[in-house]
Design a protein around this motif. Sequence first.
Motif, PDB file in Angstrom:
ATOM      1  N   GLN A   1     -75.458 -78.654   4.005  1.00 59.66           N
ATOM      2  CA  GLN A   1     -74.497 -78.168   3.021  1.00 59.66           C
ATOM      3  C   GLN A   1     -73.083 -78.531   3.473  1.00 59.66           C
ATOM      4  N   TYR A   2     -72.247 -78.917   2.505  1.00 65.36           N
ATOM      5  CA  TYR A   2     -70.886 -79.346   2.790  1.00 65.36           C
ATOM      6  C   TYR A   2     -69.941 -78.709   1.759  1.00 65.36           C
ATOM      7  N   TYR A   3     -68.856 -78.170   2.241  1.00 64.86           N
ATOM      8  CA  TYR A   3     -67.873 -77.587   1.333  1.00 64.86           C
ATOM      9  C   TYR A   3     -67.038 -78.672   0.644  1.00 64.86           C
ATOM     10  N   PHE A   4     -66.868 -78.530  -0.655  1.00 60.34           N
ATOM     11  CA  PHE A   4     -65.709 -79.080  -1.350  1.00 60.34           C
ATOM     12  C   PHE A   4     -64.670 -77.970  -1.322  1.00 60.34           C
ATOM     13  N   ALA A   5     -63.453 -78.288  -0.926  1.00 61.04           N
ATOM     14  CA  ALA A   5     -62.413 -77.258  -0.836  1.00 61.04           C
ATOM     15  C   ALA A   5     -61.123 -77.771  -1.455  1.00 61.04           C
ATOM     16  N   ALA A   6     -60.355 -76.844  -2.043  1.00 57.28           N
ATOM     17  CA  ALA A   6     -59.036 -77.163  -2.579  1.00 57.28           C
ATOM     18  C   ALA A   6     -58.090 -76.027  -2.222  1.00 57.28           C
ATOM     19  N   ARG A   7     -56.910 -76.403  -1.752  1.00 61.48           N
ATOM     20  CA  ARG A   7     -55.892 -75.412  -1.417  1.00 61.48           C
ATOM     21  C   ARG A   7     -54.521 -75.996  -1.733  1.00 61.48           C
ATOM     22  N   PRO A   8     -53.481 -75.170  -1.828  1.00 61.12           N
ATOM     23  CA  PRO A   8     -52.197 -75.632  -2.354  1.00 61.12           C
ATOM     24  C   PRO A   8     -51.464 -76.620  -1.452  1.00 61.12           C
ATOM     25  N   TYR A   9     -50.700 -77.466  -2.123  1.00 64.43           N
ATOM     26  CA  TYR A   9     -49.604 -78.207  -1.504  1.00 64.43           C
ATOM     27  C   TYR A   9     -48.318 -77.636  -2.090  1.00 64.43           C
ATOM     28  N   ASN A  10     -47.391 -77.229  -1.232  1.00 60.10           N
ATOM     29  CA  ASN A  10     -46.133 -76.641  -1.693  1.00 60.10           C
ATOM     30  C   ASN A  10     -44.999 -77.124  -0.803  1.00 60.10           C
ATOM     31  N   SER A  11     -44.026 -77.791  -1.424  1.00 55.24           N
ATOM     32  CA  SER A  11     -42.920 -78.369  -0.657  1.00 55.24           C
ATOM     33  C   SER A  11     -41.697 -77.461  -0.592  1.00 55.24           C
ATOM     34  N   GLN A  12     -41.758 -76.292  -1.243  1.00 57.19           N
ATOM     35  CA  GLN A  12     -40.592 -75.410  -1.289  1.00 57.19           C
ATOM     36  C   GLN A  12     -40.934 -74.074  -0.630  1.00 57.19           C
ATOM     37  N   PRO A  13     -40.524 -73.869   0.619  1.00 58.52           N
ATOM     38  CA  PRO A  13     -40.901 -72.644   1.346  1.00 58.52           C
ATOM     39  C   PRO A  13     -40.263 -71.382   0.786  1.00 58.52           C
ATOM     40  N   ALA A  14     -39.233 -71.513  -0.065  1.00 60.45           N
ATOM     41  CA  ALA A  14     -38.545 -70.323  -0.558  1.00 60.45           C
ATOM     42  C   ALA A  14     -39.322 -69.598  -1.654  1.00 60.45           C
ATOM     43  N   ILE A  15     -40.334 -70.255  -2.238  1.00 59.52           N
ATOM     44  CA  ILE A  15     -41.070 -69.598  -3.316  1.00 59.52           C
ATOM     45  C   ILE A  15     -42.397 -69.052  -2.788  1.00 59.52           C
ATOM     46  N   SER A  16     -42.831 -67.960  -3.390  1.00 60.89           N
ATOM     47  CA  SER A  16     -44.148 -67.419  -3.053  1.00 60.89           C
ATOM     48  C   SER A  16     -45.203 -68.138  -3.876  1.00 60.89           C
ATOM     49  N   PHE A  17     -46.408 -68.271  -3.329  1.00 59.43           N
ATOM     50  CA  PHE A  17     -47.479 -68.955  -4.046  1.00 59.43           C
ATOM     51  C   PHE A  17     -48.816 -68.469  -3.502  1.00 59.43           C
ATOM     52  N   ASP A  18     -49.855 -68.752  -4.237  1.00 64.17           N
ATOM     53  CA  ASP A  18     -51.209 -68.336  -3.884  1.00 64.17           C
ATOM     54  C   ASP A  18     -51.751 -69.278  -2.808  1.00 64.17           C
TER      55      ASP A  18
ATOM     56  N   SER B   1     -80.040 -71.850   6.089  1.00 69.22           N
ATOM     57  CA  SER B   1     -79.593 -71.659   7.468  1.00 69.22           C
ATOM     58  C   SER B   1     -78.525 -70.580   7.477  1.00 69.22           C
ATOM     59  N   SER B   2     -78.371 -69.934   8.585  1.00 69.25           N
ATOM     60  CA  SER B   2     -77.354 -68.891   8.699  1.00 69.25           C
ATOM     61  C   SER B   2     -75.964 -69.476   8.939  1.00 69.25           C
ATOM     62  N   SER B   3     -75.898 -70.764   9.273  1.00 65.63           N
ATOM     63  CA  SER B   3     -74.609 -71.383   9.558  1.00 65.63           C
ATOM     64  C   SER B   3     -73.867 -71.699   8.265  1.00 65.63           C
ATOM     65  N   LYS B   4     -72.560 -71.640   8.346  1.00 68.97           N
ATOM     66  CA  LYS B   4     -71.716 -71.947   7.195  1.00 68.97           C
ATOM     67  C   LYS B   4     -71.688 -73.456   6.952  1.00 68.97           C
ATOM     68  N   PRO B   5     -71.449 -73.879   5.696  1.00 67.79           N
ATOM     69  CA  PRO B   5     -71.285 -75.316   5.439  1.00 67.79           C
ATOM     70  C   PRO B   5     -70.105 -75.888   6.208  1.00 67.79           C
ATOM     71  N   ALA B   6     -70.169 -77.184   6.461  1.00 65.44           N
ATOM     72  CA  ALA B   6     -69.041 -77.848   7.116  1.00 65.44           C
ATOM     73  C   ALA B   6     -67.833 -77.813   6.191  1.00 65.44           C
ATOM     74  N   PHE B   7     -66.617 -77.744   6.798  1.00 63.66           N
ATOM     75  CA  PHE B   7     -65.386 -77.606   6.031  1.00 63.66           C
ATOM     76  C   PHE B   7     -64.550 -78.881   6.158  1.00 63.66           C
ATOM     77  N   PRO B   8     -63.948 -79.356   5.072  1.00 65.72           N
ATOM     78  CA  PRO B   8     -63.154 -80.595   5.162  1.00 65.72           C
ATOM     79  C   PRO B   8     -61.835 -80.377   5.890  1.00 65.72           C
ATOM     80  N   HIS B   9     -61.310 -81.454   6.458  1.00 69.42           N
ATOM     81  CA  HIS B   9     -59.986 -81.415   7.080  1.00 69.42           C
ATOM     82  C   HIS B   9     -58.963 -81.762   5.999  1.00 69.42           C
ATOM     83  N   LEU B  10     -58.123 -80.805   5.644  1.00 62.33           N
ATOM     84  CA  LEU B  10     -57.121 -81.001   4.613  1.00 62.33           C
ATOM     85  C   LEU B  10     -55.726 -80.985   5.226  1.00 62.33           C
ATOM     86  N   PRO B  11     -54.777 -81.696   4.612  1.00 64.76           N
ATOM     87  CA  PRO B  11     -53.404 -81.672   5.139  1.00 64.76           C
ATOM     88  C   PRO B  11     -52.811 -80.265   5.125  1.00 64.76           C
ATOM     89  N   LYS B  12     -51.783 -80.066   5.912  1.00 62.21           N
ATOM     90  CA  LYS B  12     -51.089 -78.785   5.925  1.00 62.21           C
ATOM     91  C   LYS B  12     -50.426 -78.539   4.573  1.00 62.21           C
TER      92      LYS B  12
END
Length: 567
Positions: free
Chosen positions: A281-298, A314-325
């Motif tokens: 099992q392999y995770y597809f993952a999506a998380r925010p990119y935000n270039s403005q630190p002054a605003i709040s975001f999810d 299996s009891s193990s979690k799926p592998a997680f992708p390496h995403l940019p900061k």
Amino acid sequence: MNEEMALKIAGFLIILGFIHSQAALNPKTYDYEVKEANFTRLCKNKTILTVNGEFPGPTIYARRGETLVVNVYNKGNLGITIHWHGVKQPRYPWSDGPEFITQCPIQPGANFSQKIILSDEEGTLWWHAHSDWSRATVHGLIVIWPKIGRPYPFPKPYVEYPIVLAEWWRQDVEAVLLDFMKTGGDPNTSDALTVNGQPGDLYPCSSSETTKFILEHGKTYMLRMVNAAMNLFLFFGIAGHEITVVGTDGAYTKPLKSHYGVISPGQTIDILFKADQPIGQYYFAARPYNSQPAISFDNTTTTAIFEYKGYKNSSSKPAFPHLPKVNDTSASVNFTGSFRSLASRAHPIDVPMKITRNFLYTISINTLPCPGNTCLGPRGLRFAASVNNITFDSQNISILNAYYGRIKGVYGVDFPRFPPLFFNFTSSNISTTLETPLNATEVQVLNYNDTVQLVFQGTNVVAGIDHPMHLHGHSFYVVGWGFGNYNKSRDPLNFNLVDPPLQQTIAVPKNGWTAIRFKADNPGVWLMHCHLERHISWGMETVFITKNGVRAGESLLPPPPDLPPCT
């Protein structure tokens, strides 16, 4: 060629012509019932606005060049409009959908049969509500296959999977809109991101409903992806798998290989990947990119699971992708800036070379006065947004109705070609005296077949951030981009006029610029706006009106009889 073969070919062409004419006379129809439905997410039940009770809504399937009819029945309690994002609607803006631009809302209890005219689009587009904040839950994919007998410009995938990325609020979305428009501040952030309507197992009460895709080892799959999120750019990836971008915004691209991607609000991307990893099992993952630190975001992460056939629990979690900061601007612009058109014999391009109309549009966050300085924007002021320092002032009649009916006093035709004041747009220290925009309803008028070069210039007025700019009624070639202030003498020397990507939504980098070119060959009224929903709510939009040509087939078509009235 012998006579018998010639007769066979002629007969085949006659049959094809008959099929095409019948399709035009009897287009494929869809019934869309806009209504409230109950959904449980994040341990809480809430009522949301849907199409046919689905979230995301139903997918439209078509072939290149087809015409469809979508019968929209409004059984909700608010006026609604539906936009077919990326569909050019040649000569027929009446079905384009943006509220008070090309139509007035479909009122509760009413209906509107929207004609969807496809032309050269091929790949993945999407549809969504274009009134208030209803598009948070009223949206879905449009899949456009090649014409019968025409192949993909890449090996046909084994299976095509949809990936619809969105945001979810525990709070009623319309309440979010009303609150931040009243207070003048930023909107409340969403509580979760979703893949195909599900947050994924990193959120509470979500594990059992996590979206799952089944893979067969050795097969190649296509992901048809849209970012339907209201206010977030998203990094994404599949653990252990390389992805190959083959299309964006309804046009094919040269294959672009990567281990991650970024997708802006409103954008679609077509991706291939091969199921070539060990069974698991392999995770597809999506998380925010935000270039403005002054605003709040999810700042949360949504997941789906890609599971290979033959996998044993299996009891193990799926592998997680390496995403940019979350703030990795280089990762964002390097990915988007690498798109290239196919520019092949089968998929040619036509970049305008001789420009007849040049525009420079600044896109800015602004502030407006607030009584007693009691609003929640900077220094007690109210947030606003602008294009060339004009905050668009929406009317209660559609601009298209006014243009077609020659109704005076609804809009002006003096939208500026260039910003009213030139200064260092991307300076880190911009005077607050430059923050206040002008409220107006001004449009830019184009002649038929004008060739347009438009440079979007991001600014650091109030705060700089990436802006996903979307143009209705057209695709455009993205010929250049950069950071800082656009230099009209130096920067065009580096434009890509050979194989630039053909898009309808482009991310203008924070405190940078992006240059596009397009041909004004689609008569009508066409909106252009930022696809961050809070920015369009604050007024970051404007309108192009393209006048009729002089020959047959170059004029705006008449309105449909059931066009919603403006009351």
